[in-house]
Design a protein around this motif. Structure first.
Motif, short mmCIF file in Angstrom:
data_model
loop_
_atom_site.label_atom_id
_atom_site.label_comp_id
_atom_site.label_asym_id
_atom_site.label_seq_id
_atom_site.Cartn_x
_atom_site.Cartn_y
_atom_site.Cartn_z
N CYS A 5 17.15 10.23 3.92
CA CYS A 5 15.72 10.37 3.72
C CYS A 5 14.93 9.97 4.97
CB CYS A 5 15.34 9.52 2.51
SG CYS A 5 13.85 8.62 2.65
N THR A 6 14.01 10.81 5.37
CA THR A 6 13.20 10.54 6.55
C THR A 6 11.73 10.69 6.23
OG1 THR A 6 13.65 12.82 7.17
CG2 THR A 6 14.86 11.13 8.37
N ALA B 173 14.84 19.23 18.05
CA ALA B 173 15.66 20.42 17.83
C ALA B 173 15.13 21.58 18.65
CB ALA B 173 15.66 20.76 16.34
N ILE B 174 13.81 21.72 18.70
CA ILE B 174 13.20 22.80 19.49
C ILE B 174 13.48 22.58 20.97
CG2 ILE B 174 11.00 23.85 20.17
CD1 ILE B 174 9.98 23.12 17.32
N CYS C 169 9.24 11.08 11.36
CA CYS C 169 10.60 11.32 11.85
C CYS C 169 10.98 12.77 11.68
CB CYS C 169 11.59 10.42 11.11
SG CYS C 169 11.46 8.71 11.64
N ARG C 170 10.56 13.37 10.57
CA ARG C 170 10.88 14.79 10.36
C ARG C 170 10.27 15.63 11.47
NH1 ARG C 170 10.75 14.20 4.70
NH2 ARG C 170 8.57 14.71 4.58
N ARG C 171 9.03 15.29 11.85
CA ARG C 171 8.35 16.01 12.92
C ARG C 171 9.12 15.79 14.22
NH1 ARG C 171 3.21 13.48 14.19
NH2 ARG C 171 2.81 13.57 11.98
N ASP C 172 9.52 14.55 14.44
CA ASP C 172 10.25 14.17 15.64
C ASP C 172 11.58 14.93 15.74
OD1 ASP C 172 9.90 12.50 17.85
OD2 ASP C 172 11.51 11.21 17.14
N SER D 119 15.36 6.48 6.59
CA SER D 119 16.67 6.05 7.08
C SER D 119 16.67 5.99 8.61
CB SER D 119 17.76 7.01 6.60
OG SER D 119 17.52 8.30 7.12
N ARG D 120 15.63 6.51 9.23
CA ARG D 120 15.59 6.59 10.69
C ARG D 120 14.77 5.43 11.28
NH1 ARG D 120 13.14 10.24 14.37
NH2 ARG D 120 14.60 10.90 15.99
#
Ligand SMILES: [Zn+2]
Length: 88
Positions: A62-63, A75-76, A67-70, A27-28
């Motif tokens: 859904c990613t 966030a960090i 993208c999830r890593r990104d 979705s990203r």
């Protein structure tokens, strides 16, 4: 033969059963990734409704792995920025 044809046509038109896709779209970034049904189903457990409703909900968020890593990195970074701002 003629009867068989009309029968299948009616079934297809009136009730199209929802089939889980073998590919999901991020979705990203819009990347398409192949997904096994057992993996997909495990993710759909978190959602409520019919299989189709669950899938639609999941598809919105859904990613892909990239993208999830990104998202995790962002966030960090945000977390670290927050900390530096607070100590100032
Ligand atoms: Zn992506």
């Amino acid at each position: 033969m003629k009867n068989q044809n009309t029968e299948t046509q009616i079934v297809e038109e009136s009730k199209k059963p929802f089939a889980l896709p073998y590919k999901i779209t991020c979705s990203r970034c819009g990347a398409q990734k192949a997904v096994r049904h057992e993996v997909l189903l495990k993710r759909l457990v978190a959602f409520k409704g019919t299989l189709e409703e669950r899938y639609n909900e999941y598809a919105k968020t859904c990613t892909c792995q990239n993208c999830r890593r990104d998202i995790k990195l962002k966030a960090i970074e945000a977390e670290m920025n927050k900390d530096t701002n607070e100590t100032k």
